[in-house]
Structure formats: C-alpha cells, structure tokens
Design a protein around this motif. Structure first.
Motif, short mmCIF file in Angstrom:
data_model
loop_
_atom_site.label_atom_id
_atom_site.label_comp_id
_atom_site.label_asym_id
_atom_site.label_seq_id
_atom_site.Cartn_x
_atom_site.Cartn_y
_atom_site.Cartn_z
N UNK A 135 37.97 62.13 67.02
CA UNK A 135 38.38 63.09 65.99
C UNK A 135 37.16 63.73 65.33
N UNK A 136 36.15 62.93 65.06
CA UNK A 136 34.93 63.44 64.44
C UNK A 136 34.21 64.42 65.37
N UNK A 137 34.11 64.06 66.67
CA UNK A 137 33.45 64.93 67.65
C UNK A 137 34.13 66.29 67.75
N UNK A 138 35.43 66.29 67.62
CA UNK A 138 36.20 67.53 67.79
C UNK A 138 36.42 68.28 66.49
N UNK A 139 35.86 67.77 65.39
CA UNK A 139 35.91 68.49 64.12
C UNK A 139 37.17 68.28 63.30
N UNK A 140 37.88 67.19 63.54
CA UNK A 140 39.07 66.89 62.74
C UNK A 140 38.67 66.12 61.49
N UNK A 141 39.51 66.17 60.45
CA UNK A 141 39.20 65.41 59.25
C UNK A 141 39.10 63.91 59.56
N UNK A 142 38.33 63.23 58.74
CA UNK A 142 38.10 61.80 58.94
C UNK A 142 39.41 61.02 58.86
N UNK A 143 39.55 60.08 59.76
CA UNK A 143 40.70 59.17 59.75
C UNK A 143 40.36 57.98 58.86
N UNK A 144 41.36 57.24 58.41
CA UNK A 144 41.07 56.05 57.59
C UNK A 144 40.13 55.10 58.34
N UNK A 145 39.31 54.35 57.59
CA UNK A 145 38.35 53.42 58.20
C UNK A 145 39.03 52.36 59.07
N UNK A 146 40.17 51.87 58.61
CA UNK A 146 40.86 50.84 59.37
C UNK A 146 42.19 51.40 59.88
N UNK A 147 42.65 50.80 60.96
CA UNK A 147 43.93 51.23 61.53
C UNK A 147 45.03 50.95 60.50
N UNK A 148 45.89 51.93 60.23
CA UNK A 148 46.96 51.73 59.25
C UNK A 148 47.95 50.65 59.67
N UNK A 149 48.34 49.86 58.72
CA UNK A 149 49.39 48.86 58.93
C UNK A 149 50.69 49.46 58.39
N UNK A 150 51.64 49.70 59.25
CA UNK A 150 52.90 50.29 58.82
C UNK A 150 53.89 49.20 58.46
N UNK A 151 54.72 49.50 57.49
CA UNK A 151 55.74 48.54 57.09
C UNK A 151 56.81 48.44 58.17
N UNK A 152 57.51 47.31 58.24
CA UNK A 152 58.59 47.19 59.23
C UNK A 152 59.65 48.28 59.00
N UNK A 153 60.30 48.66 60.06
CA UNK A 153 61.34 49.69 59.96
C UNK A 153 62.50 49.14 59.15
#
Length: 135
Positions: free
Chosen positions: A58-76
């Motif tokens: 994402x950084x190489x292609x010029x996209x905004x920074x992603x969160x430092x850690x992978x997001x933990x999603x709540x259970x459905x």
C-alpha cells in the motif's frame, strides 16, 4: 492483477523458494474497477493476509497508511448474515475492499527483493514464466 493476489505470490526462481521473498511493484499503473462489497468475504480472507506485506505494498503504491497491526474484528452478530459488523468495522472493511479487490495493477513489474528478477505485468496479468537459466 488485484492487490489481494499480490499478497499470496512469491518469486518463481528456484533459489528464492526457500526464502519466501516479497515481491514489490515497480512502475505500476493502477486501475480501479467497482465490484460488489462483500464484508463476509473480507472477514474470511483477513486472517490469511500477510499484514506487513500489505502495508508495504500500500505504501509503495501511494495509498494511505494502514493500521500498524492487523485489525481484530468482532464475531459476527446473530442475524448479521452478511458480516457487516459495527460502523467502525464496516468502514475498515470498505477501505480494505477498495484496496484489495477494486484496485488492480494494469502494467508495470513485480520485482523480487531477494534475487532482483522482474516479472512484467501487462493488461493486468503478471508473467511468471522464467528463462531457462533460472528454472
């Protein structure tokens, strides 16, 4: 080539296969194709994504920074068959959808960080065929 695909491929050169080098995009021409939003698909694919590699891409292609850690999603939640989740999670899933599924590299190169071999990308398809001396 979708950015999601780039997260799962490695160099085809025999000497690189044991090192699992990362491939970087160079001279990439991007295109965006709108596709239906599928939060359930993103929830299922997120655990399989190499997050540091996605951040670098994402950084190489010029996209905004992603969160430092992978997001933990709540259970459905019960009754949420589509896996939309909270407003905050839905926003994150839409951003990931746009980056991973709607963005593709139409032309450019994928370059191995280990051996430096370049794989050309033309019309959205990367050519992973190697010359005989590298097989």
């Amino acid at each position: 080539m979708k950015l999601l695909t780039a997260n799962f491929i490695t160099c085809s050169v025999k000497s690189c296969q044991s090192v699992t080098p990362a491939l970087s995009f160079r001279d990439a021409e991007l295109a965006r194709e709108e596709i239906d939003f599928s939060p359930l698909f993103l929830r299922n694919i997120l655990p399989r994504i190499d997050w540091p590699l996605l951040q670098r891409t994402a950084k190489e292609l010029g996209f905004p920074a992603l969160p430092e850690t992978k997001p933990e999603l709540s259970p459905i939640a019960e009754g949420d068959e589509e896996g939309v989740g909270s407003e905050e999670e839905q926003k994150l899933l839409k951003e990931l959808h746009s980056l991973l599924l709607e963005t593709s590299v139409q032309s450019g190169k994928l370059v191995c960080a280990n051996c430096g071999h370049e794989y050309p990308i033309s019309q959205g398809i990367a050519n992973f065929l190697l010359p005989n001396h590298l097989v």
